[in-house]
Write an enzyme that holds these catalytic residues in place. Structure first.
Site, mmCIF file in Angstrom:
data_model
loop_
_atom_site.group_PDB
_atom_site.id
_atom_site.type_symbol
_atom_site.label_atom_id
_atom_site.label_comp_id
_atom_site.label_asym_id
_atom_site.label_seq_id
_atom_site.Cartn_x
_atom_site.Cartn_y
_atom_site.Cartn_z
ATOM 1 N N LYS A 1 0.796 -1.130 -0.016
ATOM 2 C CA LYS A 1 0.010 0.092 0.127
ATOM 3 C C LYS A 1 0.926 1.115 -0.036
ATOM 4 C CE LYS A 1 -3.312 -0.328 2.876
ATOM 5 N NZ LYS A 1 -4.187 -0.289 4.067
ATOM 6 N N LYS B 1 3.066 -3.631 11.113
ATOM 7 C CA LYS B 1 1.622 -3.882 11.765
ATOM 8 C C LYS B 1 1.772 -4.411 13.174
ATOM 9 C CE LYS B 1 -2.766 -3.090 10.360
ATOM 10 N NZ LYS B 1 -3.112 -2.058 9.602
ATOM 11 N N THR C 1 -9.513 7.481 5.941
ATOM 12 C CA THR C 1 -9.557 6.081 5.405
ATOM 13 C C THR C 1 -10.870 6.050 4.470
ATOM 14 O OG1 THR C 1 -8.076 5.104 7.079
ATOM 15 C CG2 THR C 1 -9.401 3.627 5.636
ATOM 16 N N SER D 1 -1.794 9.959 7.596
ATOM 17 C CA SER D 1 -0.836 9.744 8.414
ATOM 18 C C SER D 1 0.754 10.246 8.124
ATOM 19 C CB SER D 1 -0.656 8.381 8.556
ATOM 20 O OG SER D 1 -1.840 7.831 9.719
#
Length: 433
Positions: free
Chosen positions: A111, A123, A207, A366
Site C-alpha cells: 500500500k 503492523k 480512510t 498519517s
C-alpha cells in the site's frame, strides 16, 4: 467475567464472519506469486517480500480492575523497510494472530509503495476484546505493550497508528509512554493522535474518504454514477461509517449495513447520519429503527452498484463470490477478498478496487501528520483533503493504466507498481554485510 469467557462471547458476536477463508499470510504470498511474471529482472528479489524483516512477540501483563493479573499476547511485525521506516496500525481484537499481523504488515508494504509514500510496511496487534475492558485497563495494556515494543519503534524507525479496536486515545497513550521512556516528547512516534497532541486535521475521516474517492474514480470509468447508486456496506466503524456517510451525501442510496451487532436493510435507503448517531449512542446497529433486520447470508445476495467490505479480512470467499450481485467492490478492509474469489469475480465481470489502493487514505494522511510533526507546521483541513484527493486520484490513474496495458486486475496492477518500487530499492541498496 474471566478473559476466556469474554473472548468466546466476542467471537460469537462476530458470527457473520466467514471462517472458510485461507490464512491471511497464505493469501498475501499467493498475491506476491501472481505478480512475479511482471517484475522482469527484479523477480530475483521477490523472496524478500515473502520474509518479514522482523517479528516481535511480546507478553503484555497487567493488573485488572478486580486485582487479578492477566496476560495478553502482542505482536509487532516489520515486513519490509527498504523504502523508509515501518508504517502500520495496531489492532485490538480477540481474533488477532501472528499470521494475520504478518499479512497486514505485507499489505502495508504494498500500500505504501503503491501510493509512493516513503514508508515500509509494519503492523501490530494484541489478542483481546477491547469492549471487555475498562478504560483504565486499556490504558495499562497500551502502556505496557508500547514499552515492550519500544525497542523497535520510533519516529524514524516504525510509526504505529490506529486500526480495528484502537483510536486516537490509544495513540495518545502510546506517544506518552514512548516519550517518557526516551526522555523527550516525541509526537512523531505515532499518527492518528488527537489534534491537541500533534495529530492532523482530516485524519479521522481519511480512510473512509479514500474509499469514497476510489469508488468515485472506479464508477466514472465503469459508467456507474454515485448519485442514485445502490450501496451495501459491511462494517460500520470509522471506515465503513465515514464511507457510507459520504456515499449518502453524494446522493447514493445505502440499502444495507452490517456490523458486529446486526445486519439491516432498507430498500428505500437508510438514513446514514441517523444510523451513525445511533451507533455513537448504543455501540452498534442492533435496535436501530431505520431499517429491518435480515440474515447475514441475505446481506451478500442484495443487488447493488457498490459493495464496500469494511470489516475484517477473508470475507469474500469463492462461494460468496459466485453469489454476489454487485458491479463494483471497493475494499475498505484489509484482505477481505481471497485470491480464489478474486478470480471468480474477474470472470463474472465484477470490478474489485483492492484494499492496497482503496483504503490507503488513512496512511496517506498519517504521512501528512508525520511530516507536520517533524516541521511543527500544520495544514488546514481543506489543504489535507486536497492533498489526499490529489494523491489518491494520481495513484488510481496510474494503476488503472497499468491494468489496462497489462490486461490484469487492479489488484495485480497495484502489486506490479508497488513491488517494482520496493524491489528496485532493495536492489539499489544491496545487501549488508
Amino acid at each position: 467475567m474471566n478473559q476466556t469467557t469474554t473472548n468466546h462471547q466476542a467471537k460469537d458476536s462476530l458470527s457473520f464472519l466467514n471462517p472458510a477463508a485461507p490464512e491471511p499470510w497464505a493469501s498475501f504470498i499467493e498475491q506476491i506469486d501472481r505478480v512475479a511474471p511482471h517484475l522482469g529482472p527484479l523477480a530475483k528479489w521477490i523472496d524478500t517480500l515473502k520474509h518479514p524483516k522482523r517479528i516481535l512477540i511480546v507478553d503484555v501483563p497487567i493488573v485488572r480492575d478486580d486485582g487479578t493479573v492477566a496476560h495478553y499476547e502482542g505482536y509487532r511485525v516489520q515486513h519490509n523497510m527498504s523504502r523508509g521506516p515501518g508504517k502500520g496500525g495496531v489492532r485490538y481484537h480477540p481474533a488477532v494472530t501472528l499470521n494475520e499481523v504478518m499479512a497486514l504488515s505485507g499489505w502495508m508494504t504494498v500500500k505504501n509503495a503503491a501510493l509512493n509514500l516513503p514508508y515500509g510496511g509494519a503492523k501490530g496487534g494484541i489478542r483481546l476484546d477491547p469492549r471487555a475492558h475498562s478504560r483504565d485497563e486499556l490504558q495499562r495494556i497500551t502502556r505496557r505493550y508500547t514499552s515492550e515494543i519500544g525497542v523497535i519503534i520510533g519516529p524514524e524507525k516504525d510509526i504505529p497508528a490506529p486500526d480495528v479496536g484502537t483510536n486516537d486515545q490509544t495513540m495518545a497513550w502510546m506517544m506518552d509512554t514512548y516519550s517518557m521512556n526516551v526522555g523527550c516528547t516525541a509526537t512523531g512516534v505515532v499518527t492518528g493522535k488527537p489534534v491537541s497532541l500533534g495529530g492532523s486535521l482530516g485524519r479521522h475521516e481519511a480512510t473512509g474518504r479514500g474509499v469514497f474517492i476510489a469508488a468515485r474514480e472506479a464508477g466514472q470509468r465503469m459508467g456507474v454514477a454515485i448519485a442514485g447508486a445502490r450501496v451495501v456496506v459491511q462494517g460500520f466503524g470509522n471506515v465503513g461509517g465515514i464511507a457510507a456517510r459520504m456515499f449518502h451525501e453524494a446522493g447514493a442510496k445505502v440499502v444495507a449495513l452490517q456490523d458486529h451487532s446486526a445486519t439491516l436493510a432498507n430498500e428505500a435507503g437508510i438514513d446514514v447520519p441517523a444510523a451513525l448517531a445511533y451507533v455513537q449512542a448504543h455501540g452498534g446497529l442492533a435496535g436501530f429503527g431505520g431499517a429491518a433486520p435480515i440474515s447475514s447470508d441475505d446481506f451478500w445476495l442484495l443487488p447493488s452498484d457498490f459493495l464496500v467490505p469494511a470489516a475484517l479480512e477473508g470475507q469474500i470467499v469463492p462461494e460468496r463470490a459466485q453469489q454476489l450481485r454487485t458491479k463494483i467492490i471497493v475494499e475498505g478492509a484489509n484482505g477481505p477478498t481471497t485470491p480464489a474469489a478474486d478470480d471468480i469475480l474477474r470472470e463474472r465481470g465484477i470490478l474489485v478496487v483492492p484494499d492496497v489502493l482503496a483504503n490507503a487514505g488513512g496512511v496517506t494522511v498519517s504521512y501528512f501528520e508525520w511530516v507536520q510533526d517533524f516541521s511543527s507546521f500544520f495544514w488546514s483541513e481543506e489543504e489535507i483533503n486536497s492533498r489526499l484527493e490529489r494523491i489518491m486520484v494520481g495513484a488510481f490513474d496510474g494503476i488503472w493504466k497499468m491494468a489496462t496495458e497489462r490486461g490484469v486486475s487492479l489488484r495485480t496492477a497495484t502489486f506490479i507498481i508497488a513491488c517494482h518500487r520496493v524491489l528496485a530499492a532493495r536492489e539499489q541498496r544491496g545487501l549488508y554485510p
